[in-house]
Design a protein around this motif. Structure first.
Motif, PDB file in Angstrom:
ATOM      1  N   VAL A 232       4.302  17.895   6.376  1.00 42.96           N
ATOM      2  CA  VAL A 232       5.670  18.177   5.939  1.00 42.96           C
ATOM      3  C   VAL A 232       6.654  17.777   7.031  1.00 42.96           C
ATOM      4  O   VAL A 232       7.749  17.276   6.748  1.00 42.96           O
ATOM      5  CB  VAL A 232       5.819  19.678   5.590  1.00 42.96           C
ATOM      6  CG1 VAL A 232       7.272  20.012   5.268  1.00 42.96           C
ATOM      7  CG2 VAL A 232       4.942  20.031   4.407  1.00 42.96           C
ATOM      8  N   ILE A 233       6.277  17.963   8.276  1.00 43.52           N
ATOM      9  CA  ILE A 233       7.148  17.603   9.393  1.00 43.52           C
ATOM     10  C   ILE A 233       7.521  16.121   9.332  1.00 43.52           C
ATOM     11  O   ILE A 233       8.695  15.751   9.459  1.00 43.52           O
ATOM     12  CB  ILE A 233       6.469  17.932  10.734  1.00 43.52           C
ATOM     13  CG1 ILE A 233       6.405  19.449  10.936  1.00 43.52           C
ATOM     14  CG2 ILE A 233       7.200  17.268  11.900  1.00 43.52           C
ATOM     15  CD1 ILE A 233       5.666  19.876  12.182  1.00 43.52           C
ATOM     16  N   ASP A 234       6.515  15.268   9.151  1.00 47.25           N
ATOM     17  CA  ASP A 234       6.779  13.826   9.099  1.00 47.25           C
ATOM     18  C   ASP A 234       7.668  13.474   7.917  1.00 47.25           C
ATOM     19  O   ASP A 234       8.568  12.635   8.031  1.00 47.25           O
ATOM     20  CB  ASP A 234       5.460  13.056   9.012  1.00 47.25           C
ATOM     21  CG  ASP A 234       4.653  13.142  10.297  1.00 47.25           C
ATOM     22  OD1 ASP A 234       5.254  13.433  11.343  1.00 47.25           O
ATOM     23  OD2 ASP A 234       3.424  12.934  10.245  1.00 47.25           O
ATOM     24  N   THR A 264      10.427  27.397  -0.060  1.00 45.59           N
ATOM     25  CA  THR A 264       9.074  26.874   0.143  1.00 45.59           C
ATOM     26  C   THR A 264       9.037  25.933   1.333  1.00 45.59           C
ATOM     27  O   THR A 264       8.110  25.970   2.145  1.00 45.59           O
ATOM     28  CB  THR A 264       8.595  26.137  -1.116  1.00 45.59           C
ATOM     29  OG1 THR A 264       8.505  27.072  -2.186  1.00 45.59           O
ATOM     30  CG2 THR A 264       7.228  25.506  -0.887  1.00 45.59           C
ATOM     31  N   LEU A 265      10.069  25.100   1.478  1.00 46.77           N
ATOM     32  CA  LEU A 265      10.123  24.182   2.615  1.00 46.77           C
ATOM     33  C   LEU A 265      10.166  24.952   3.928  1.00 46.77           C
ATOM     34  O   LEU A 265       9.467  24.613   4.891  1.00 46.77           O
ATOM     35  CB  LEU A 265      11.341  23.260   2.496  1.00 46.77           C
ATOM     36  CG  LEU A 265      11.575  22.310   3.680  1.00 46.77           C
ATOM     37  CD1 LEU A 265      10.360  21.439   3.923  1.00 46.77           C
ATOM     38  CD2 LEU A 265      12.813  21.450   3.439  1.00 46.77           C
ATOM     39  N   LEU A 269       7.307  24.659   6.854  1.00 53.00           N
ATOM     40  CA  LEU A 269       7.637  24.289   8.233  1.00 53.00           C
ATOM     41  C   LEU A 269       7.186  25.369   9.204  1.00 53.00           C
ATOM     42  O   LEU A 269       6.679  25.070  10.294  1.00 53.00           O
ATOM     43  CB  LEU A 269       9.143  24.041   8.364  1.00 53.00           C
ATOM     44  CG  LEU A 269       9.688  22.803   7.645  1.00 53.00           C
ATOM     45  CD1 LEU A 269      11.204  22.734   7.795  1.00 53.00           C
ATOM     46  CD2 LEU A 269       9.038  21.541   8.174  1.00 53.00           C
ATOM     47  N   THR A 270       7.354  26.627   8.804  1.00 53.31           N
ATOM     48  CA  THR A 270       6.882  27.737   9.646  1.00 53.31           C
ATOM     49  C   THR A 270       5.371  27.654   9.830  1.00 53.31           C
ATOM     50  O   THR A 270       4.853  27.874  10.936  1.00 53.31           O
ATOM     51  CB  THR A 270       7.257  29.089   9.022  1.00 53.31           C
ATOM     52  OG1 THR A 270       8.681  29.173   8.905  1.00 53.31           O
ATOM     53  CG2 THR A 270       6.743  30.252   9.886  1.00 53.31           C
ATOM     54  N   PHE A 276      13.698  24.051  10.319  1.00 50.23           N
ATOM     55  CA  PHE A 276      14.568  22.942   9.927  1.00 50.23           C
ATOM     56  C   PHE A 276      15.503  22.537  11.069  1.00 50.23           C
ATOM     57  O   PHE A 276      15.690  21.346  11.343  1.00 50.23           O
ATOM     58  CB  PHE A 276      15.370  23.334   8.690  1.00 50.23           C
ATOM     59  CG  PHE A 276      16.075  22.184   8.031  1.00 50.23           C
ATOM     60  CD1 PHE A 276      15.404  21.367   7.137  1.00 50.23           C
ATOM     61  CD2 PHE A 276      17.414  21.924   8.307  1.00 50.23           C
ATOM     62  CE1 PHE A 276      16.050  20.299   6.524  1.00 50.23           C
ATOM     63  CE2 PHE A 276      18.061  20.862   7.701  1.00 50.23           C
ATOM     64  CZ  PHE A 276      17.383  20.041   6.806  1.00 50.23           C
ATOM     65  N   LYS A 277      16.086  23.514  11.763  1.00 46.53           N
ATOM     66  CA  LYS A 277      17.035  23.219  12.841  1.00 46.53           C
ATOM     67  C   LYS A 277      16.361  22.462  13.984  1.00 46.53           C
ATOM     68  O   LYS A 277      16.919  21.497  14.528  1.00 46.53           O
ATOM     69  CB  LYS A 277      17.641  24.527  13.361  1.00 46.53           C
ATOM     70  CG  LYS A 277      18.702  24.336  14.434  1.00 46.53           C
ATOM     71  CD  LYS A 277      19.290  25.676  14.856  1.00 46.53           C
ATOM     72  CE  LYS A 277      20.358  25.477  15.941  1.00 46.53           C
ATOM     73  NZ  LYS A 277      20.941  26.787  16.367  1.00 46.53           N
ATOM     74  N   GLN A 278      15.146  22.886  14.349  1.00 46.77           N
ATOM     75  CA  GLN A 278      14.423  22.213  15.424  1.00 46.77           C
ATOM     76  C   GLN A 278      14.085  20.772  15.038  1.00 46.77           C
ATOM     77  O   GLN A 278      14.203  19.851  15.857  1.00 46.77           O
ATOM     78  CB  GLN A 278      13.141  22.978  15.752  1.00 46.77           C
ATOM     79  CG  GLN A 278      13.367  24.317  16.430  1.00 46.77           C
ATOM     80  CD  GLN A 278      12.087  25.118  16.576  1.00 46.77           C
ATOM     81  OE1 GLN A 278      11.084  24.837  15.923  1.00 46.77           O
ATOM     82  NE2 GLN A 278      12.128  26.136  17.424  1.00 46.77           N
ATOM     83  N   LEU A 279      13.678  20.586  13.779  1.00 48.60           N
ATOM     84  CA  LEU A 279      13.333  19.236  13.334  1.00 48.60           C
ATOM     85  C   LEU A 279      14.549  18.320  13.312  1.00 48.60           C
ATOM     86  O   LEU A 279      14.442  17.125  13.609  1.00 48.60           O
ATOM     87  CB  LEU A 279      12.708  19.288  11.941  1.00 48.60           C
ATOM     88  CG  LEU A 279      11.210  19.554  11.854  1.00 48.60           C
ATOM     89  CD1 LEU A 279      10.722  19.349  10.430  1.00 48.60           C
ATOM     90  CD2 LEU A 279      10.436  18.653  12.792  1.00 48.60           C
TER      91      LEU A 279
END
Length: 336
Positions: A232-234, A264-265, A269-270, A276-279
């Motif tokens: 999901v990160i990519d 869900t996203l 990510l967790t 989301f902010k870190q990504l």
């Protein structure tokens, strides 16, 4: 309906064979589900929403889903199972089998098992990766029954569940309770099977170390290959980078492109150890270094392409990332 590229399910031939054995037509199922007949005639893949529609149609056509669940478990041919499901049947014990199934099941169906051991009980909870809706009751019944059946086949003991939970009723409740050996509960957010932890210690008579030595490395390689494209990160970073110039990417928009809700996203990510902010910061940093490596792109344009309204905001962020100004970084790295 999800459009995620990894939301693909191949319905095995023995599913359609099983329908014929109880005088149910595959064509009738697909028509009721409002799906093309080519899914049956050409062995096409379906997504989760279509898969759910097939099971909903199946349960509506037959008289008693509970009786079909018990029949499918009795008629189960282990040799016909895909390797990702076959390997757990030859595990060392019931716990090992459940862990292997939880690890490898995603190779054939986009679902995830969450296994929690606490006090004297072990709960296995089902989650679908590309659907916010609960699975059809009959499908839930088949999945929960298959977990218990795996324990029964492996140990050669008629194990009884401690409890079973579904979101909706699944046919004749007495028939289900007779199969599971416990009371059935409804209105659960997710389907759950709870067994006794002592049963997890029971060795499998079907334990086959040689077969596991063959299957496990191949399954692990397949899992790595899948995770390489399914991270999901990519996916999120790729969408962010593509849309940075239009401004700060919104989580609802990114989630929609991935075919899931923003909640869900956030959960996915967790699970992968970020948010989301870190990504967003990582995506901007990676793109900043890429743009700065091109001397033809002006610094003001770099800031704009990264979604910053003010150039100073980009400068402050870059100092936090690299400990240097964008112009100095470009000068230093232009000689590498």
């Amino acid at each position: 309906m999800s459009s995620h590229s990894l939301d693909r399910i191949h319905i095995p031939a023995n599913f359609w064979i099983g329908l014929r054995q109880i005088d149910v037509s595959a064509q009738d199922i697909l028509r009721k589900a409002k799906l093309p007949l080519t899914i049956f005639t050409e062995s096409q893949f379906v997504n989760t929403a279509e898969y759910f529609a097939i099971w909903e149609a199946y349960s509506e056509i037959i008289d008693d889903p509970a009786a079909i669940i018990a029949k499918q478990m009795n008629d189960l041919e282990i040799s016909q199972l895909p390797p990702s499901v076959l390997a757990p049947y030859h595990a060392r014990d019931f716990r090992d089998a459940l862990k292997r199934l939880a690890r490898y099941k995603q190779l054939c169906v986009p679902e995830r098992f969450h296994i929690t051991e606490k006090d004297e009980l072990c709960t296995i909870e089902l989650e679908w990766l590309y659907s916010e809706l609960p699975e059809p009751p009959m499908l839930a019944g088949i999945i929960m029954a298959s977990l218990l059946e795996m324990g029964r086949r492996g140990t050669r003991i008629s194990l009884q569940a401690h409890s079973v939970e579904f979101s909706c009723p699944v046919g004749e409740i007495k028939g289900l309770e007779s199969y599971f050996g416990c009371r059935i509960k409804f209105s659960a957010e997710r389907s759950r099977l709870t067994v006794r932890r002592s049963d997890l210690e029971l060795p499998f008579v079907s334990y086959n170390a040689d077969l596991l030595d063959i299957l496990t490395p191949a399954l692990d390689r397949s899992l790595v290959d899948q995770q390489r494209v399914s991270s999901v990160i990519d996916k999120v970073k790729w969408i962010m980078k593509r849309s940075l110039a239009a401004g700060r990417p919104d989580i609802q928009v990114v989630a929609s492109e991935l075919g899931m809700s923003d909640r869900t996203l956030q959960r996915r990510l967790t699970d992968e150890g970020t948010n989301f902010k870190q990504l967003l910061a990582i995506a901007r940093r990676e793109q900043a270094l890429l743009y700065l490596s091109d001397p033809t792109i002006d610094l003001k344009e770099v800031a704009f392409l990264l979604g910053y309204e003010e150039q100073n905001s980009f400068y402050r962020a870059f100092r936090l990332w690299e400990g240097d100004t964008p112009s100095n970084w470009r000068i230093v790295h232009s000689f590498h």
